[in-house]
Design a protein around this motif. Structure first.
Motif, PDB file in Angstrom:
ATOM      1  N   LEU A 261       0.826  -1.213   0.000  1.00 29.58           N
ATOM      2  CA  LEU A 261       0.000   0.000   0.000  1.00 29.58           C
ATOM      3  C   LEU A 261       0.856   1.256   0.000  1.00 29.58           C
ATOM      4  N   VAL A 262       1.961   1.236   0.737  1.00 28.05           N
ATOM      5  CA  VAL A 262       2.861   2.394   0.755  1.00 28.05           C
ATOM      6  C   VAL A 262       3.444   2.626  -0.633  1.00 28.05           C
ATOM      7  N   LEU A 263       3.853   1.554  -1.293  1.00 30.08           N
ATOM      8  CA  LEU A 263       4.427   1.686  -2.629  1.00 30.08           C
ATOM      9  C   LEU A 263       3.362   1.946  -3.694  1.00 30.08           C
ATOM     10  N   ALA A 264       2.089   1.688  -3.374  1.00 29.20           N
ATOM     11  CA  ALA A 264       1.015   1.923  -4.336  1.00 29.20           C
ATOM     12  C   ALA A 264       0.842   3.409  -4.631  1.00 29.20           C
ATOM     13  N   VAL A 265       1.127   4.258  -3.663  1.00 32.09           N
ATOM     14  CA  VAL A 265       0.941   5.696  -3.858  1.00 32.09           C
ATOM     15  C   VAL A 265       1.852   6.230  -4.965  1.00 32.09           C
ATOM     16  N   PRO A 266       3.188   6.027  -4.867  1.00 35.27           N
ATOM     17  CA  PRO A 266       4.020   6.543  -5.964  1.00 35.27           C
ATOM     18  C   PRO A 266       3.792   5.808  -7.282  1.00 35.27           C
ATOM     19  N   LEU A 267       3.506   4.514  -7.226  1.00 34.62           N
ATOM     20  CA  LEU A 267       3.233   3.788  -8.468  1.00 34.62           C
ATOM     21  C   LEU A 267       1.986   4.327  -9.153  1.00 34.62           C
ATOM     22  N   SER A 268       0.963   4.649  -8.375  1.00 32.90           N
ATOM     23  CA  SER A 268      -0.256   5.230  -8.947  1.00 32.90           C
ATOM     24  C   SER A 268       0.041   6.587  -9.553  1.00 32.90           C
ATOM     25  N   ALA A 269       0.829   7.393  -8.852  1.00 37.48           N
ATOM     26  CA  ALA A 269       1.166   8.728  -9.364  1.00 37.48           C
ATOM     27  C   ALA A 269       1.953   8.633 -10.668  1.00 37.48           C
ATOM     28  N   ILE A 270       2.895   7.710 -10.717  1.00 42.58           N
ATOM     29  CA  ILE A 270       3.681   7.537 -11.936  1.00 42.58           C
ATOM     30  C   ILE A 270       2.791   7.056 -13.078  1.00 42.58           C
ATOM     31  N   GLY A 271       1.908   6.109 -12.792  1.00 43.25           N
ATOM     32  CA  GLY A 271       1.005   5.599 -13.820  1.00 43.25           C
ATOM     33  C   GLY A 271       0.089   6.676 -14.369  1.00 43.25           C
ATOM     34  N   VAL A 272      -0.485   7.489 -13.476  1.00 37.45           N
ATOM     35  CA  VAL A 272      -1.388   8.554 -13.913  1.00 37.45           C
ATOM     36  C   VAL A 272      -0.618   9.621 -14.674  1.00 37.45           C
ATOM     37  N   ALA A 273       0.582   9.968 -14.201  1.00 42.77           N
ATOM     38  CA  ALA A 273       1.364  11.010 -14.866  1.00 42.77           C
ATOM     39  C   ALA A 273       1.766  10.600 -16.279  1.00 42.77           C
ATOM     40  N   ASN A 274       2.030   9.325 -16.476  1.00 44.93           N
ATOM     41  CA  ASN A 274       2.491   8.870 -17.788  1.00 44.93           C
ATOM     42  C   ASN A 274       1.376   8.467 -18.738  1.00 44.93           C
ATOM     43  N   GLU A 275       0.343   7.793 -18.231  1.00 46.52           N
ATOM     44  CA  GLU A 275      -0.680   7.244 -19.122  1.00 46.52           C
ATOM     45  C   GLU A 275      -2.113   7.569 -18.708  1.00 46.52           C
ATOM     46  N   GLY A 276      -2.294   8.375 -17.697  1.00 49.62           N
ATOM     47  CA  GLY A 276      -3.650   8.727 -17.267  1.00 49.62           C
ATOM     48  C   GLY A 276      -4.355   7.556 -16.602  1.00 49.62           C
ATOM     49  N   LEU A 277      -5.625   7.392 -16.910  1.00 46.47           N
ATOM     50  CA  LEU A 277      -6.436   6.349 -16.288  1.00 46.47           C
ATOM     51  C   LEU A 277      -5.917   4.952 -16.618  1.00 46.47           C
ATOM     52  N   LYS A 278      -5.447   4.749 -17.853  1.00 45.90           N
ATOM     53  CA  LYS A 278      -4.902   3.429 -18.214  1.00 45.90           C
ATOM     54  C   LYS A 278      -3.700   3.094 -17.350  1.00 45.90           C
ATOM     55  N   GLY A 279      -2.839   4.058 -17.085  1.00 41.09           N
ATOM     56  CA  GLY A 279      -1.672   3.823 -16.238  1.00 41.09           C
ATOM     57  C   GLY A 279      -2.061   3.488 -14.820  1.00 41.09           C
ATOM     58  N   LEU A 280      -3.099   4.162 -14.309  1.00 39.18           N
ATOM     59  CA  LEU A 280      -3.584   3.873 -12.960  1.00 39.18           C
ATOM     60  C   LEU A 280      -4.133   2.451 -12.871  1.00 39.18           C
ATOM     61  N   VAL A 281      -4.909   2.064 -13.874  1.00 36.12           N
ATOM     62  CA  VAL A 281      -5.495   0.716 -13.887  1.00 36.12           C
ATOM     63  C   VAL A 281      -4.389  -0.342 -13.957  1.00 36.12           C
ATOM     64  N   VAL A 282      -3.402  -0.137 -14.805  1.00 35.60           N
ATOM     65  CA  VAL A 282      -2.302  -1.101 -14.926  1.00 35.60           C
ATOM     66  C   VAL A 282      -1.526  -1.194 -13.616  1.00 35.60           C
ATOM     67  N   ALA A 283      -1.258  -0.052 -12.984  1.00 33.93           N
ATOM     68  CA  ALA A 283      -0.521  -0.060 -11.713  1.00 33.93           C
ATOM     69  C   ALA A 283      -1.281  -0.859 -10.662  1.00 33.93           C
ATOM     70  N   TRP A 284      -2.592  -0.618 -10.549  1.00 39.41           N
ATOM     71  CA  TRP A 284      -3.365  -1.321  -9.533  1.00 39.41           C
ATOM     72  C   TRP A 284      -3.590  -2.791  -9.878  1.00 39.41           C
ATOM     73  N   LEU A 285      -3.664  -3.127 -11.146  1.00 37.89           N
ATOM     74  CA  LEU A 285      -3.745  -4.550 -11.501  1.00 37.89           C
ATOM     75  C   LEU A 285      -2.465  -5.264 -11.076  1.00 37.89           C
ATOM     76  N   GLY A 286      -1.333  -4.613 -11.262  1.00 37.66           N
ATOM     77  CA  GLY A 286      -0.068  -5.191 -10.815  1.00 37.66           C
ATOM     78  C   GLY A 286      -0.021  -5.348  -9.310  1.00 37.66           C
ATOM     79  N   ILE A 287      -0.464  -4.335  -8.580  1.00 38.60           N
ATOM     80  CA  ILE A 287      -0.462  -4.389  -7.116  1.00 38.60           C
ATOM     81  C   ILE A 287      -1.368  -5.510  -6.624  1.00 38.60           C
ATOM     82  N   VAL A 288      -2.569  -5.580  -7.174  1.00 39.29           N
ATOM     83  CA  VAL A 288      -3.516  -6.636  -6.780  1.00 39.29           C
ATOM     84  C   VAL A 288      -2.963  -8.004  -7.153  1.00 39.29           C
ATOM     85  N   GLY A 289      -2.352  -8.124  -8.329  1.00 35.98           N
ATOM     86  CA  GLY A 289      -1.782  -9.405  -8.754  1.00 35.98           C
ATOM     87  C   GLY A 289      -0.679  -9.885  -7.832  1.00 35.98           C
ATOM     88  N   VAL A 290       0.225  -8.994  -7.460  1.00 31.64           N
ATOM     89  CA  VAL A 290       1.321  -9.371  -6.559  1.00 31.64           C
ATOM     90  C   VAL A 290       0.769  -9.798  -5.203  1.00 31.64           C
TER      91      VAL A 290
END
Length: 138
Positions: free
Chosen positions: A86-115
């Protein structure tokens, strides 16, 4: 690593000050640098805990009081893994949104949930019929 690590807090403050001074052009590099420091801190903490646990196991084995190995991850390991993710989810979400918008956020959270799902499945008993075999046998 303490829940409130003063050195890590200083690093975060320095990173945020540098971001203000350098602007958004260097944001990605600053975030990566900070995450590397967090990873190094986590690695050193895990290494220290593993060495301590191995020393405890060797001492218990030498005394003949070794406890049988547990079947899966304990509460502390599961809680720690969840908290770190959860701590690492914050910067990963920010990076995903900054680079790809909503698609980046979804990919970041799919990775977090998968792990986290894979980590949770580790402690479950195998569904196949080879329960008597060791993990090292074919």
């Amino acid at each position: 690593m303490e829940a409130r690590d003063p050195e890590l807090k200083k690093e975060l403050d320095a990173t945020l000050r540098a971001r203000k001074e350098l602007g958004e052009d260097y944001e990605s590099a600053l975030v990566e640098s900070f995450l590397e420091k967090v990873e190094q801190r986590l690695d050193s903490t895990v290494d220290r805990r593993v060495r301590r646990r191995l020393a405890e196991q060797r001492t218990a084995t030498a005394r003949g009081t070794a406890e049988p190995p547990r079947g899966g991850p304990g509460f502390g390991e599961r809680f720690g893994f969840g908290a770190v993710s959860l701590v690492l989810a914050v910067p990963l979400s920010a990076i995903g949104v900054a680079n790809e918008g909503l698609k980046g956020l979804v990919v970041a959270w799919l990775g977090i949930v998968g792990v986290n799902a894979v980590h949770a499945m580790r402690g479950l008993p195998r569904l196949r019929g080879d329960r008597g075999k060791s993990a090292w046998e074919d």
